[in-house]
Design a protein around this motif. Structure first.
Motif, PDB file in Angstrom:
ATOM      1  N   UNK A 228       0.840  -1.202   0.000  1.00 48.92           N
ATOM      2  CA  UNK A 228       0.000   0.000   0.000  1.00 48.92           C
ATOM      3  C   UNK A 228       0.874   1.251   0.000  1.00 48.92           C
ATOM      4  N   UNK A 229       1.920   1.244   0.810  1.00 46.24           N
ATOM      5  CA  UNK A 229       2.826   2.396   0.881  1.00 46.24           C
ATOM      6  C   UNK A 229       3.531   2.603  -0.462  1.00 46.24           C
ATOM      7  N   UNK A 230       4.034   1.515  -1.033  1.00 48.11           N
ATOM      8  CA  UNK A 230       4.745   1.626  -2.312  1.00 48.11           C
ATOM      9  C   UNK A 230       3.814   2.131  -3.413  1.00 48.11           C
ATOM     10  N   UNK A 231       2.612   1.536  -3.488  1.00 47.50           N
ATOM     11  CA  UNK A 231       1.666   1.938  -4.522  1.00 47.50           C
ATOM     12  C   UNK A 231       1.167   3.367  -4.314  1.00 47.50           C
ATOM     13  N   UNK A 232       0.999   3.772  -3.051  1.00 46.10           N
ATOM     14  CA  UNK A 232       0.519   5.114  -2.776  1.00 46.10           C
ATOM     15  C   UNK A 232       1.569   6.184  -3.003  1.00 46.10           C
ATOM     16  N   UNK A 233       2.787   5.940  -2.501  1.00 41.34           N
ATOM     17  CA  UNK A 233       3.840   6.958  -2.575  1.00 41.34           C
ATOM     18  C   UNK A 233       4.501   6.977  -3.956  1.00 41.34           C
ATOM     19  N   UNK A 234       5.065   5.850  -4.358  1.00 43.52           N
ATOM     20  CA  UNK A 234       5.868   5.835  -5.584  1.00 43.52           C
ATOM     21  C   UNK A 234       5.023   5.654  -6.852  1.00 43.52           C
ATOM     22  N   UNK A 235       4.128   4.663  -6.839  1.00 45.75           N
ATOM     23  CA  UNK A 235       3.373   4.361  -8.052  1.00 45.75           C
ATOM     24  C   UNK A 235       2.242   5.359  -8.305  1.00 45.75           C
ATOM     25  N   UNK A 236       1.897   6.165  -7.292  1.00 46.56           N
ATOM     26  CA  UNK A 236       0.814   7.137  -7.475  1.00 46.56           C
ATOM     27  C   UNK A 236       1.325   8.571  -7.337  1.00 46.56           C
ATOM     28  N   UNK A 237       1.744   8.979  -6.127  1.00 49.38           N
ATOM     29  CA  UNK A 237       2.155  10.367  -5.910  1.00 49.38           C
ATOM     30  C   UNK A 237       3.335  10.757  -6.801  1.00 49.38           C
ATOM     31  N   UNK A 238       4.393   9.966  -6.773  1.00 48.74           N
ATOM     32  CA  UNK A 238       5.580  10.285  -7.574  1.00 48.74           C
ATOM     33  C   UNK A 238       5.312  10.075  -9.066  1.00 48.74           C
ATOM     34  N   UNK A 239       4.791   8.900  -9.417  1.00 51.01           N
ATOM     35  CA  UNK A 239       4.640   8.553 -10.827  1.00 51.01           C
ATOM     36  C   UNK A 239       3.653   9.463 -11.554  1.00 51.01           C
ATOM     37  N   UNK A 240       2.508   9.765 -10.933  1.00 45.26           N
ATOM     38  CA  UNK A 240       1.530  10.610 -11.631  1.00 45.26           C
ATOM     39  C   UNK A 240       2.002  12.060 -11.719  1.00 45.26           C
ATOM     40  N   UNK A 241       2.761  12.529 -10.741  1.00 43.84           N
ATOM     41  CA  UNK A 241       3.341  13.873 -10.844  1.00 43.84           C
ATOM     42  C   UNK A 241       4.248  13.957 -12.060  1.00 43.84           C
ATOM     43  N   UNK A 242       5.104  12.961 -12.227  1.00 39.90           N
ATOM     44  CA  UNK A 242       6.009  12.936 -13.372  1.00 39.90           C
ATOM     45  C   UNK A 242       5.249  12.712 -14.687  1.00 39.90           C
ATOM     46  N   UNK A 243       4.313  11.757 -14.671  1.00 39.44           N
ATOM     47  CA  UNK A 243       3.612  11.391 -15.900  1.00 39.44           C
ATOM     48  C   UNK A 243       2.758  12.531 -16.435  1.00 39.44           C
ATOM     49  N   UNK A 244       1.994  13.192 -15.566  1.00 43.61           N
ATOM     50  CA  UNK A 244       1.165  14.301 -16.030  1.00 43.61           C
ATOM     51  C   UNK A 244       2.030  15.457 -16.512  1.00 43.61           C
ATOM     52  N   UNK A 245       3.200  15.637 -15.887  1.00 45.10           N
ATOM     53  CA  UNK A 245       4.127  16.663 -16.359  1.00 45.10           C
ATOM     54  C   UNK A 245       4.632  16.345 -17.759  1.00 45.10           C
ATOM     55  N   UNK A 246       4.988  15.094 -17.996  1.00 45.38           N
ATOM     56  CA  UNK A 246       5.429  14.652 -19.326  1.00 45.38           C
ATOM     57  C   UNK A 246       4.301  14.840 -20.337  1.00 45.38           C
ATOM     58  N   UNK A 247       3.115  14.427 -19.955  1.00 43.31           N
ATOM     59  CA  UNK A 247       1.955  14.454 -20.846  1.00 43.31           C
ATOM     60  C   UNK A 247       1.672  15.873 -21.334  1.00 43.31           C
ATOM     61  N   UNK A 248       1.825  16.852 -20.441  1.00 37.50           N
ATOM     62  CA  UNK A 248       1.512  18.227 -20.821  1.00 37.50           C
ATOM     63  C   UNK A 248       2.546  18.802 -21.782  1.00 37.50           C
ATOM     64  N   UNK A 249       3.723  18.184 -21.859  1.00 43.53           N
ATOM     65  CA  UNK A 249       4.769  18.663 -22.769  1.00 43.53           C
ATOM     66  C   UNK A 249       4.715  17.949 -24.119  1.00 43.53           C
ATOM     67  N   UNK A 250       4.611  16.629 -24.111  1.00 44.76           N
ATOM     68  CA  UNK A 250       4.718  15.872 -25.369  1.00 44.76           C
ATOM     69  C   UNK A 250       3.378  15.355 -25.884  1.00 44.76           C
ATOM     70  N   UNK A 251       2.302  15.554 -25.104  1.00 47.36           N
ATOM     71  CA  UNK A 251       0.979  15.148 -25.554  1.00 47.36           C
ATOM     72  C   UNK A 251       0.605  13.739 -25.123  1.00 47.36           C
TER      73      UNK A 251
END
Length: 304
Positions: A228-251
């Motif tokens: 739960x900790x891994x999925x919440x912290x790394x796979x969600x908070x960290x990953x979605x912050x990075x992914x949405x940032x990427x998405x807004x740049x490259x589509x």
């Protein structure tokens, strides 16, 4: 109309892209371990409680403005329903029916609705390299899919149910992905918007869980808590912050290529920890997805 250098080949995009892909490639094994004592709906709820709290702490530490307004709350609620409720509940349900490898491979098809919805709603053109790369990658996914179908121990009806759940999750995620590339998404500070969406998602998940599976259930097993900790912290908070940032740049179309590489990472990890055995079909599919990724990410996006 001139052609700009593809931002998707820059280190500022490639590095977070690699981090997101590695993290999400590892989640399938962790999710599989979450299934059992605790209903999947409650596991999803706990995941986004953790993720939302971590994102809230990050936003407060950064002193980002929380002035979302009515439009921001509606946008966060839509993201919560699509991405953090509909998508994840569908994926967790899918893993009750089919192997994590087959779920990951099916989810790789995210690039198709992402590209099409971005064309319809955002006006993004589908360049020749993007189309060619997508075709090569889809061919690779098809080989991986064929291999996984062959080795899946469940019957056709069970496999069909699992694939249907996965495709439902794909559509929900794709709609949310396209939303993140809009001007509305860029008009708010990312951390508070994501924190709000995750906490609303946790609330929606909990309401769904209570309706379908009754009062909260928790497993005080070390592996479950760590998951739960891994999925919440790394796979969600960290990953979605990075992914949405990427998405807004490259589509959305190019960003979705993370989902194409994820099953390859998942299979590599399964090789190390679950004794997964590669066939010529699976190896060929993995190679094709990599080639398709290189072709697609080298696309030059036209500038206006």
């Amino acid at each position: 109309m001139s052609a700009a250098r593809p931002q998707s080949t820059r280190l500022t995009i490639l590095l977070p892209f690699a981090i997101v892909t590695l993290i999400w490639g590892s989640t399938w094994i962790v999710i599989r371990d979450q299934l059992g004592v605790v209903p999947a709906t409650w596991s999803v709820s706990y995941r986004f409680v953790v993720a939302g709290l971590v994102m809230s702490a990050w936003a407060l530490w950064r002193r980002d403005p929380w002035t979302l307004g009515a439009r921001g709350w509606l946008f966060a609620a839509a993201t919560a329903l699509l991405q953090f409720c509909g998508n994840f509940n569908a994926v967790y349900q899918a893993e009750h029916y089919i192997t994590s490898g087959l779920v990951a491979v099916t989810f790789a098809l995210l690039l198709v609705p992402n590209a099409l919805l971005a064309r319809v709603f955002l006006g993004h053109r589908l360049g020749g390299r993007l189309i060619a790369g997508s075709a090569v990658a889809v061919a690779g996914v098809a080989l991986l899919f064929t291999h996984e179908i062959r080795v899946d121990p469940n019957g056709p009806a069970v496999v069909a149910a699992g694939i249907a759940w996965t495709l439902l999750g794909v559509l929900a995620a794709s709609a949310s992905n396209v939303m993140q590339a809009t001007a509305t998404a860029r008009s708010f500070a990312p951390a508070p918007l994501l924190a709000t969406a995750m906490l609303l998602g946790a609330a929606f998940d909990a309401a769904l869980a209570w309706t379908l599976d009754g009062p909260p259930v928790f497993e005080w097993r070390w592996g479950y808590v760590a998951g739960i900790v891994y999925l919440g912290v790394f796979a969600s908070a960290v990953a979605f912050t990075l992914y949405f940032g990427i998405l807004r740049v490259i589509g959305p179309a190019k960003a979705a290529y993370s989902s194409v590489i994820v099953p390859v990472i998942a299979m590599l990890l399964s090789t190390l920890f679950e004794g997964y055995r590669w066939s010529a079909l699976a190896a060929g599919g993995a190679a094709l997805t990599g080639v398709g990724l290189v072709i697609a990410l080298s696309t030059r996006r036209p500038t206006r």
